[in-house]
Every structure is written in structure tokens, then in C-alpha cells.
Design an enzyme around this catalytic site. Structure first.
Site, PDB file in Angstrom:
ATOM      1  CB  CYS A  16      -0.954  -0.011   1.188  1.00 19.34           C
ATOM      2  SG  CYS A  16      -2.326  -1.174   0.989  1.00 19.34           S
ATOM      3  CG  HIS A 139      -8.365  -8.045 -17.640  1.00 21.68           C
ATOM      4  ND1 HIS A 139      -8.671  -8.603 -18.861  1.00 21.68           N
ATOM      5  CD2 HIS A 139      -7.549  -6.985 -17.905  1.00 21.68           C
ATOM      6  CE1 HIS A 139      -8.084  -7.907 -19.829  1.00 21.68           C
ATOM      7  NE2 HIS A 139      -7.398  -6.931 -19.272  1.00 21.68           N
ATOM      8  CB  SER A 140      -4.044 -11.590 -16.807  1.00 19.88           C
ATOM      9  OG  SER A 140      -4.430 -12.264 -18.001  1.00 19.88           O
TER      10      SER A 140
END
Length: 346
Positions: A16, A139-140
Site C-alpha cells: 500500500c 483480467h490479466s
């Protein structure tokens, strides 16, 4: 002997700590278009909350969120697990329960083999199993650095919905996980982490914030959020200013997992510390040599920050005790006094 792959060597940021600073994000999100009008949208982008919430009209609402980042640990399975746990946390931070996730996956095919990517996704799948939800798709893309995270869907009873901007003066503040993840992961990336500290951050980051769904059922929990890339101080700075409240808080040494002198002798600073300090200084009026600097390190998959009205303390602590959490308040919210800082560190 094959050299083990160190995931953190393939990214410029980690966890993060990759977040864009709030002031920069405000520039990016500024729009000349008229604001969207949707009566069913209970929580949108305006409050900078942990997730969006859409009213289904039957006493329930759907929660939608996404979170992804670059490697924060070297082991690919653990990286996937942490990234997924962090994304799922946003649903718990709204008082809801996750029901489904889809993966977001970017992979440098010219640098890392697909078998390593499979381990990352497998770690994400494990986190979803821990939360009792399916990893239902995704999704890639071929990307210059490894990226992994989830888009998560959840549900919540509308009366149990919690937000980060609804706290009230007089509330006590609780934090469900210790601080210190950022400095430990930075030490790992710089190859100065002590062996006896190697699992401290990982164990914390892999712990689900599922107790947030129970906090949602407690009326005295007036606000809820999770502490991530903006750090504890950055979270306070954003929220107390937005709510026109002030905050006093302290973090006892026992609340930190990274107070080890051998680490600090290396002079490690997390990448976002300076940026976060600029944000907090506007509220706290300190300088980089004050205790404020210790509260600005990013947290990845950090704990839930709870604002609790006094009348609900017994119920709240009973829920925590049942979950094995022995919590003490770290501060309180108050009405601001003219001329005083919005945030007081004790």
C-alpha cells in the site's frame, strides 16, 4: 542450485506504499463534468471511503471495491495472499460481508516465468477461501512490474453500513492490528531484516479483518475504516478534517510490531513517509523531528480503525474478546478548539 526469486526486486514500490498521495489524487479525480445523480448510490467517491455502496431497495446494499499493488514480500504465494486479504478488507471496513472476488493481474512475462505468477494467483485464491468466497474470474495483462489484487463484491444490511466519515465527538478510537508493517517490509527490501522478525509483518498482513462485519451490527460503532497506505496519521488527517472534528491519540509501544532498535539503526524510512508527513503537518503543526513522524509509515492490510460511542463499549469489547482481540483505546475524538491542532499526539 537455482537462485530463489525475490519478488520485491521487480517493483519500484511495495504494498500500500504504492498509493498516490491524497493531494495528487485530488488533482487526478477533479472533474469538469456535472456530478453523477444516482439516488441509489449510498456511498460514492465524494467521501473517499473504502468502497462504493449501492442500495438494492430491499434493506440490503451491494458493496464494490478494488485494490491492487506491487510485491511487498519476496514469496509469490504470500504476496498473492496479502494482496487479496488487503482488498477483501475494504468490504469488512464498510461493515459488510464479501461474496465474490475477481483477480487483477499484471505480469512481466519477459522477466518472470508464468509458474511464479501461478503461485501469486494461488495465494489470492487461498485468501478468498479464508474469507469463504470464490475467486470467480479476473483480467490479466503483460506489465513491466508484477501487480496483483482483487475487485471484491460484498453485501450489507443498509442499517449496518459503516463509513469513514461519520464519527462523532466523544467517541473512543480503537485499532485492531498493531502498527509497524511498513518499516519491516522496507527492511526486507533493503535486505537488513533480522531473521527473528521475518514473519511478524506477514502474520499480521494475512489476518482477515472479518470482525468488521460484526462491528457493523453494533450501533455504537459510528465510523469504521482500515489503515493502509496513508498510515495511521494520514488516516486521521483525512477523516478528522472532513468531519470537522479533532483527535487526540497515542500508540503505546505494545501496539507496534516494529520497535526493534536494530532496524532503526539502519535509518530506514518508508517511501511515503515524507509525503504523508506533509499531509499530517497541516493538521498537527509539527515537524519531522516530532513523534508524529512515527505514525506516518504505510500499513499494508492493516487493522480496522473504529470510532466507538461510549454507550456501546461493553458490547464492542465482548465481540473483540470472543474474537481473541484484547484491545485498548488509542485515543478519542473531540470538538476542535480554535487555535489548536486538529491532531494531538500524546
Amino acid at each position: 542450485m537455482e537462485t530463489p526469486i525475490r519478488m520485491t526486486e521487480y517493483s519500484h514500490g511495495s504494498g500500500c506504499g504504492c498509493k498516490i498521495a491524497p493531494a495528487v489524487l485530488d488533482v487526478i479525480l477533479h472533474s469538469q463534468l456535472p456530478p453523477d445523480v444516482c439516488d441509489a448510490l449510498l456511498v460514492g467517491n465524494s467521501s473517499r471511503d473504502d468502497a462504493a455502496v449501492y442500495d438494492l431497495g430491499n434493506g440490503k446494499a451491494v458493496i464494490s471495491t478494488t485494490d491492487f499493488f506491487m510485491p511487498i514480500v519476496d514469496d509469490p504465494f504470500t504476496f498473492g495472499r496479502i494482496a487479496a486479504t488487503n482488498a477483501i478488507s475494504d468490504v469488512y471496513a464498510m461493515g459488510g460481508k464479501p461474496i465474490m472476488a475477481i483477480a487483477i493481474f499484471g505480469w512481466p512475462l519477459d522477466k518472470l516465468p508464468p509458474e511464479v505468477g501461478r503461485e501469486v494467483v494461488e495465494g489470492g485464491r487461498k485468501a478468498c477461501q479464508d474469507a469463504g468466497i470464490p475467486l470467480a474470474g479476473g483480467h490479466s495483462i503483460d506489465a513491466p512490474e508484477p501487480i496483483f489484487g482483487l475487485a471484491v463484491t460484498g453485501i450489507v444490511q443498509t442499517r449496518h453500513l459503516k463509513q469513514n466519515s461519520t464519527a462523532q465527538a466523544g467517541c473512543k478510537l480503537y485499532l485492531t492490528k498493531p502498527l509497524g508493517i511498513g518499516i519491516l517490509t522496507t527492511a526486507q527490501k533493503r535486505k537488513v531484516l533480522l531473521p527473528e522478525h521475518s514473519n511478524l509483518a506477514i502474520d499480521t498482513m494475512c489476518r482477515m479483518n472479518s470482525i468488521g462485519a460484526q462491528f457493523g451490527e453494533i450501533p455504537a460503532v459510528t465510523a469504521l475504516t482500515d489503515v493502509t497506505g496513508f498510515g495511521l496519521g494520514g488516516t486521521f488527517a483525512r477523516n478528522v478534517r472532513r468531519q470537522r472534528l479533532a483527535s487526540s491519540y497515542s500508540v503505546r509501544p505494545s501496539a507496534g510490531i516494529a520497535t526493534h532498535p536494530p532496524i532503526f539503526r539502519h535509518g530506514l524510512l518508508t517511501g511515503r513517509r515524507t509525503t504523508q508527513f506533509r499531509q499530517l503537518r497541516l493538521c498537527a503543526g509539527g515537524n519531522d523531528r516530532t513523534p508524529a513522524a512515527n505514525h506516518l509509515r504505510p500499513q499494508t492490510s492493516g487493522g480496522l480503525l473504529v470510532a466507538l460511542a461510549p454507550e456501546g463499549e461493553a458490547e464492542f469489547l465482548a465481540v473483540c474478546q470472543q474474537a481473541g482481540l484484547d484491545l485498548q483505546p488509542i485515543g478519542y475524538l473531540r470538538e476542535p478548539v480554535a487555535g489548536n491542532a486538529l491532531i494531538t499526539l500524546e
